[in-house]
Design a protein around this motif. Structure first.
Motif, PDB file in Angstrom:
ATOM      1  N   MET A 136      17.855  -6.098  70.828  1.00 25.43           N
ATOM      2  CA  MET A 136      18.791  -5.776  71.866  1.00 25.43           C
ATOM      3  C   MET A 136      19.153  -7.075  72.580  1.00 25.43           C
ATOM      4  N   LEU A 137      20.418  -7.437  72.557  1.00 24.58           N
ATOM      5  CA  LEU A 137      20.887  -8.655  73.203  1.00 24.58           C
ATOM      6  C   LEU A 137      21.579  -8.267  74.504  1.00 24.58           C
ATOM      7  N   LEU A 138      20.870  -8.464  75.613  1.00 21.75           N
ATOM      8  CA  LEU A 138      21.419  -8.149  76.929  1.00 21.75           C
ATOM      9  C   LEU A 138      22.263  -9.329  77.389  1.00 21.75           C
ATOM     10  N   TYR A 139      23.438  -9.037  77.937  1.00 26.73           N
ATOM     11  CA  TYR A 139      24.304 -10.101  78.436  1.00 26.73           C
ATOM     12  C   TYR A 139      24.859  -9.714  79.798  1.00 26.73           C
ATOM     13  N   ARG A 140      25.306 -10.747  80.520  1.00 26.88           N
ATOM     14  CA  ARG A 140      25.972 -10.547  81.812  1.00 26.88           C
ATOM     15  C   ARG A 140      27.041 -11.626  81.952  1.00 26.88           C
ATOM     16  N   ARG A 141      27.991 -11.346  82.838  1.00 25.35           N
ATOM     17  CA  ARG A 141      29.062 -12.305  83.109  1.00 25.35           C
ATOM     18  C   ARG A 141      28.946 -12.675  84.580  1.00 25.35           C
ATOM     19  N   SER A 142      28.299 -13.788  84.854  1.00 25.08           N
ATOM     20  CA  SER A 142      27.945 -14.072  86.247  1.00 25.08           C
ATOM     21  C   SER A 142      27.911 -15.561  86.543  1.00 25.08           C
ATOM     22  N   PRO A 143      28.989 -16.267  86.775  1.00 20.27           N
ATOM     23  CA  PRO A 143      30.378 -15.911  86.424  1.00 20.27           C
ATOM     24  C   PRO A 143      30.679 -16.145  84.949  1.00 20.27           C
ATOM     25  N   ASP A 144      29.885 -16.997  84.283  1.00 15.29           N
ATOM     26  CA  ASP A 144      30.078 -17.240  82.856  1.00 15.29           C
ATOM     27  C   ASP A 144      29.129 -16.352  82.052  1.00 15.29           C
ATOM     28  N   LEU A 145      29.428 -16.207  80.785  1.00 14.76           N
ATOM     29  CA  LEU A 145      28.613 -15.368  79.920  1.00 14.76           C
ATOM     30  C   LEU A 145      27.206 -15.951  79.772  1.00 14.76           C
ATOM     31  N   GLN A 146      26.208 -15.106  79.991  1.00 15.31           N
ATOM     32  CA  GLN A 146      24.803 -15.457  79.816  1.00 15.31           C
ATOM     33  C   GLN A 146      24.125 -14.368  78.996  1.00 15.31           C
ATOM     34  N   VAL A 147      23.073 -14.759  78.271  1.00  7.19           N
ATOM     35  CA  VAL A 147      22.283 -13.805  77.494  1.00  7.19           C
ATOM     36  C   VAL A 147      20.832 -13.901  77.933  1.00  7.19           C
ATOM     37  N   LEU A 148      20.128 -12.781  77.840  1.00  2.00           N
ATOM     38  CA  LEU A 148      18.708 -12.735  78.189  1.00  2.00           C
ATOM     39  C   LEU A 148      17.893 -12.929  76.917  1.00  2.00           C
ATOM     40  N   LEU A 149      17.089 -13.996  76.899  1.00  2.00           N
ATOM     41  CA  LEU A 149      16.239 -14.297  75.756  1.00  2.00           C
ATOM     42  C   LEU A 149      14.794 -14.388  76.198  1.00  2.00           C
ATOM     43  N   GLY A 150      13.891 -14.206  75.254  1.00  2.00           N
ATOM     44  CA  GLY A 150      12.464 -14.316  75.535  1.00  2.00           C
ATOM     45  C   GLY A 150      11.854 -15.471  74.760  1.00  2.00           C
ATOM     46  N   HIS A 151      10.984 -16.233  75.430  1.00  2.00           N
ATOM     47  CA  HIS A 151      10.254 -17.301  74.755  1.00  2.00           C
ATOM     48  C   HIS A 151       9.064 -16.663  74.050  1.00  2.00           C
ATOM     49  N   MET A 152       8.924 -16.930  72.763  1.00  2.00           N
ATOM     50  CA  MET A 152       7.877 -16.291  71.978  1.00  2.00           C
ATOM     51  C   MET A 152       6.499 -16.751  72.439  1.00  2.00           C
ATOM     52  N   GLY A 153       5.598 -15.797  72.574  1.00  2.00           N
ATOM     53  CA  GLY A 153       4.262 -16.085  73.061  1.00  2.00           C
ATOM     54  C   GLY A 153       3.301 -16.465  71.953  1.00  2.00           C
ATOM     55  N   GLY A 154       2.126 -16.876  72.369  1.00  2.00           N
ATOM     56  CA  GLY A 154       1.077 -17.244  71.423  1.00  2.00           C
ATOM     57  C   GLY A 154       0.972 -18.743  71.282  1.00  2.00           C
ATOM     58  N   PRO A 155      -0.118 -19.176  70.695  1.00  2.00           N
ATOM     59  CA  PRO A 155      -0.403 -20.610  70.635  1.00  2.00           C
ATOM     60  C   PRO A 155       0.569 -21.411  69.768  1.00  2.00           C
ATOM     61  N   PHE A 156       1.150 -20.805  68.739  1.00  2.00           N
ATOM     62  CA  PHE A 156       2.071 -21.540  67.878  1.00  2.00           C
ATOM     63  C   PHE A 156       3.308 -21.999  68.650  1.00  2.00           C
ATOM     64  N   TRP A 157       3.779 -21.167  69.586  1.00  2.00           N
ATOM     65  CA  TRP A 157       5.015 -21.442  70.316  1.00  2.00           C
ATOM     66  C   TRP A 157       4.786 -22.086  71.677  1.00  2.00           C
ATOM     67  N   ALA A 158       3.542 -22.199  72.103  1.00  2.00           N
ATOM     68  CA  ALA A 158       3.227 -22.618  73.473  1.00  2.00           C
ATOM     69  C   ALA A 158       3.864 -23.941  73.878  1.00  2.00           C
ATOM     70  N   ARG A 159       3.913 -24.908  72.998  1.00  2.00           N
ATOM     71  CA  ARG A 159       4.443 -26.229  73.354  1.00  2.00           C
ATOM     72  C   ARG A 159       5.842 -26.465  72.790  1.00  2.00           C
ATOM     73  N   LYS A 160       6.472 -25.407  72.319  1.00  2.00           N
ATOM     74  CA  LYS A 160       7.819 -25.523  71.760  1.00  2.00           C
ATOM     75  C   LYS A 160       8.805 -24.859  72.701  1.00  2.00           C
ATOM     76  N   ASP A 161      10.003 -25.406  72.734  1.00  2.97           N
ATOM     77  CA  ASP A 161      11.041 -24.808  73.573  1.00  2.97           C
ATOM     78  C   ASP A 161      12.320 -24.613  72.759  1.00  2.97           C
ATOM     79  N   ASP A 162      12.930 -25.685  72.301  1.00  5.13           N
ATOM     80  CA  ASP A 162      14.125 -25.546  71.475  1.00  5.13           C
ATOM     81  C   ASP A 162      13.744 -24.827  70.181  1.00  5.13           C
ATOM     82  N   GLY A 163      14.502 -23.781  69.861  1.00 10.51           N
ATOM     83  CA  GLY A 163      14.234 -23.003  68.658  1.00 10.51           C
ATOM     84  C   GLY A 163      13.056 -22.059  68.761  1.00 10.51           C
ATOM     85  N   ALA A 164      12.565 -21.824  69.986  1.00  8.39           N
ATOM     86  CA  ALA A 164      11.373 -20.980  70.185  1.00  8.39           C
ATOM     87  C   ALA A 164      11.664 -19.740  71.022  1.00  8.39           C
TER      88      ALA A 164
END
Length: 145
Positions: free
Chosen positions: A1-29
């Motif tokens: 489910m891709l939640l979006y809002r227009r406030s004032p520009d288009l934004q999407v709600l994303l989640g950063h993946m949890g767990g140790p593999f993703w802990a120190r990653k940001d771009d692409g995570a």
């Protein structure tokens, strides 16, 4: 489910993946809230369930727009877009168990999503796992009519 809002520009709600593999990653995570469904399960019902499990709130919208299917690695994702708002800082995710560190015999609990954020499209393209980026283009096309 891709939640979006227009406030004032288009934004999407994303989640950063949890767990140790993703802990120190940001771009692409970062990911669209999602989950696997089995034979005989309704993909839309699963999308609602997974959104609530990963963000701690039901989808705050009733009008959904299908963004279709996309193969991301070995998985096929089916995503819907919904316009709505949600306090990203108040999200609480379910957890999963994982032996960590590997071969330690110690099982720990980690959140599936360790944080959520509203991101503009340019930032979302960098943060989102690559296989899900085409859903942003599909959302823009749907909203453009």
């Amino acid at each position: 489910m891709l939640l979006y809002r227009r406030s004032p520009d288009l934004q999407v709600l994303l989640g950063h993946m949890g767990g140790p593999f993703w802990a120190r990653k940001d771009d692409g995570a970062w990911s669209v809230p999602k989950g696997e469904y089995g034979d005989g399960e309704d993909p839309l019902a699963v999308a609602h369930r997974e959104f609530e499990e990963e963000l701690g709130s039901p989808v705050p919208a009733s009008d959904l727009v299908p963004l279709g299917e996309l193969r991301a690695g070995s998985k096929v994702l089916t995503v819907w877009a919904a316009e709505g708002d949600l306090d990203a800082d108040a999200t609480v995710s379910n957890t999963f168990s994982l032996e960590w560190p590997p071969r330690s015999g110690r099982v720990q609990e980690f959140p599936e999503i360790d944080r959520a954020a509203w991101l503009g499209l340019d930032e979302a393209r960098v943060k989102l796992v690559k296989g899900q980026v085409p859903f942003l283009d599909r959302l823009v096309a749907v909203l453009a009519g």
